[in-house]
Enzyme design. Structure first.
Site, PDB file in Angstrom:
ATOM      1  CB  THR A   1      10.959  -2.856   5.219  1.00  0.00           C
ATOM      2  OG1 THR A   1      11.597  -2.219   4.126  1.00  0.00           O
ATOM      3  CG2 THR A   1      11.841  -2.766   6.443  1.00  0.00           C
ATOM      4  CG  PHE A   2       8.944  -4.843  -1.146  1.00  0.00           C
ATOM      5  CD1 PHE A   2       8.905  -3.699  -1.917  1.00  0.00           C
ATOM      6  CD2 PHE A   2       8.204  -5.942  -1.559  1.00  0.00           C
ATOM      7  CE1 PHE A   2       8.128  -3.634  -3.078  1.00  0.00           C
ATOM      8  CE2 PHE A   2       7.434  -5.890  -2.711  1.00  0.00           C
ATOM      9  CZ  PHE A   2       7.396  -4.743  -3.475  1.00  0.00           C
TER      10      PHE A   2
ATOM     11  CG  HIS B   1       9.461  -9.409  -2.132  1.00  0.00           C
ATOM     12  ND1 HIS B   1      10.094  -8.937  -1.006  1.00  0.00           N
ATOM     13  CD2 HIS B   1       9.862  -8.598  -3.156  1.00  0.00           C
ATOM     14  CE1 HIS B   1      10.830  -7.887  -1.331  1.00  0.00           C
ATOM     15  NE2 HIS B   1      10.709  -7.659  -2.623  1.00  0.00           N
ATOM     16  CG  LEU B   2      12.519 -14.274  -5.362  1.00  0.00           C
ATOM     17  CD1 LEU B   2      12.455 -14.992  -6.698  1.00  0.00           C
ATOM     18  CD2 LEU B   2      13.602 -14.909  -4.477  1.00  0.00           C
TER      19      LEU B   2
ATOM     20  CD  GLU C   1      17.027   4.115   6.623  1.00  0.00           C
ATOM     21  OE1 GLU C   1      16.702   3.041   6.076  1.00  0.00           O
ATOM     22  OE2 GLU C   1      17.935   4.196   7.470  1.00  0.00           O
ATOM     23  N   GLY C   2      14.713   3.460   2.495  1.00  0.00           N
ATOM     24  CA  GLY C   2      13.798   3.078   1.423  1.00  0.00           C
ATOM     25  C   GLY C   2      12.331   3.340   1.758  1.00  0.00           C
ATOM     26  CG  PHE C   3       8.041   3.255  -0.730  1.00  0.00           C
ATOM     27  CD1 PHE C   3       7.700   4.580  -0.893  1.00  0.00           C
ATOM     28  CD2 PHE C   3       7.052   2.298  -0.830  1.00  0.00           C
ATOM     29  CE1 PHE C   3       6.386   4.954  -1.149  1.00  0.00           C
ATOM     30  CE2 PHE C   3       5.738   2.656  -1.088  1.00  0.00           C
ATOM     31  CZ  PHE C   3       5.401   3.987  -1.243  1.00  0.00           C
ATOM     32  CG  ASN C   4       7.959  -0.984   1.650  1.00  0.00           C
ATOM     33  OD1 ASN C   4       6.752  -0.811   1.732  1.00  0.00           O
ATOM     34  ND2 ASN C   4       8.560  -1.271   0.495  1.00  0.00           N
TER      35      ASN C   4
END
Ligand code: GFB
Length: 384
Positions: free
Chosen positions: A343-344, A244-245, A13-16
């Site tokens: 989620t970013f 945000h892209l 899972e990613g940071f956000n």
């Protein structure tokens, strides 16, 4: 007795999303503290899939990214490396490895948890010392088990207080398996402030490149998040559009939602015209070459900015720090448009909601080519 709750998240899972799991665990600890003294152990950040820069990104403490004093105003927290000192070689008591029910959800939502055989391969193993070991150095556990669960975090309160009443430290390595719950997530979310260093780097970029500062933008924050209450429309934002892209792996997983760079540029041109703005800030994980595809389609009169940390920033704060600076700059723009399902982008929405932007300037997302009326992000209204 002070008891400790440790947690972690599925390594993929990613940071956000990890930041979201923090809210669930923090709120569980909030509930526990109404009955007993509990402290939440902040899992050190280790190399994430999306962190590709050639700098050391292991065992990063939370203070690198977040303001620990602010977190502590919501619940007692301790950095992992400080917890290791508290442990002083003593094993923790229980590791509870959450997993789905193998047979599925059963069609009806009921909260439940049951000891089950482990579904997956997991990184825990028992050695001759009788203790359970895993990838975290300096830490072992007396017991380990897999538990199938479908529940909100509040369900775990009684389990920790009654079923594990003799454990001084318990770890949930798969914290993402429990759902949000009854507490207002906003209180926990408001307590998650970025580190002052990262804020200051972001602010410097805003003022030197984007003519943006808190006074003119009406985004001055209270030092203590508990004292900060904003209404929609209180914040104006700096004289730039932020976009945000999300690209890279999203181009495969979410290709039905992502615009081409050309279509994204067209949308950016339209918004700039509508708002009479001349600057756009682009936060993206796109390659330089891909970004060129955007730039050549943006009107020549427009200034396009991207933040890329220099070597010092990268060495000190890693890719996570650069991402936070991007989010901070996006959070202060007059208008924000992000990427559906990322989620970013969600975390930027929240930051803007806290600052008091009009919701129309926040909950916007690019559409896939050929569908200019795609579904827009749902609005999560701040509650105090
Ligand atoms: O944060 P994140 O979980 O958001 O993962 P999604 C995306 C990561 O990519 C960020 C980098 O944490 C950053 O490291 N990244 C993305 C960016 N956009 C930017 C940007 O604008 N600026 C900077 N500096 N970095 C999910 C993942 O990503 O996407 C899942 O969590 C899975 O693991 C899924 O890969 C497809 O929600 O966008």
């Amino acid at each position: 007795m002070n008891r400790f709750l440790l947690y972690d998240v599925n390594p993929g899972e990613g940071f956000n999303l990890r930041r979201d799991v923090y809210l669930r665990m923090a709120n569980l600890v909030k509930m526990l503290n109404k009955v007993q003294l509990w402290t939440l152990v902040l899992p050190a950040w280790n190399h994430l899939y999306h962190w590709r820069s050639d700098v050391n990104q292991t065992n990063i403490p939370w203070y690198t990214f977040f303001d620990i004093g602010s977190l502590n105003k919501h619940v007692p927290v301790i950095e992992f490396h400080d917890f290791v000192k508290v442990m002083d070689g003593r094993p923790i008591d229980d590791v509870i490895y959450f997993q789905h029910y193998k047979e599925g959800w059963g069609g009806k939502w009921v909260e439940k948890m049951d000891d089950r055989e482990c579904n997956d391969n997991h990184p825990f193993y028992q050695l001759e010392d009788g203790l359970w070991h895993w990838y975290m150095p300096n830490i072992t556990s007396v017991r380990f088990k897999c538990v199938s669960i479908q529940a909100e975090y509040s369900f775990l309160k009684d389990y920790l207080i009654h079923n594990l009443s003799n454990s001084w430290a318990v770890m949930f390595p798969r914290g993402e398996q429990v759902m949000h719950g009854e507490y207002s997530e906003w209180t926990a979310r408001r307590s998650v402030r970025f580190s002052k260093d990262l804020v200051s780097i972001g602010d410097k970029f805003r003022s030197t490149m984007l003519d943006s500062d808190d006074f003119r933008d009406q985004t001055v924050m209270e030092d203590n998040w508990k004292k900060m209450k904003r209404k929609h429309g209180d914040a104006l934002g700096g004289p730039y559009l932020a976009a945000h892209l999300r690209r890279r792996d999203f181009l495969y997983g979410h290709q039905d939602k992502l615009p081409s760079m050309k279509a994204a540029a067209q949308r950016i041109n339209e918004i700039l015209d509508d708002l009479h703005l001349k600057k756009v800030f682009v936060a993206t994980d796109a390659s330089g070459e891909e970004l060129e595809g955007l730039k050549i389609n943006i009107k020549p009169s427009v200034e396009v900015y991207r933040y890329q940390g220099d070597k010092n920033v990268l060495r000190k704060y890693g890719d996570g720090g650069v991402a936070i600076i991007d989010q901070w700059i996006c959070a202060h723009a007059r208008y924000f448009i992000g990427t559906t399902s990322s989620t970013f982008s969600f975390r930027i929405h929240e930051e803007r909601e806290i600052l008091g932007f009009r919701q129309e300037t926040t909950y916007n997302a690019f559409c896939v080519d050929g569908n200019s009326a795609c579904e827009q992000p749902s609005k999560w209204k701040i509650i105090y």
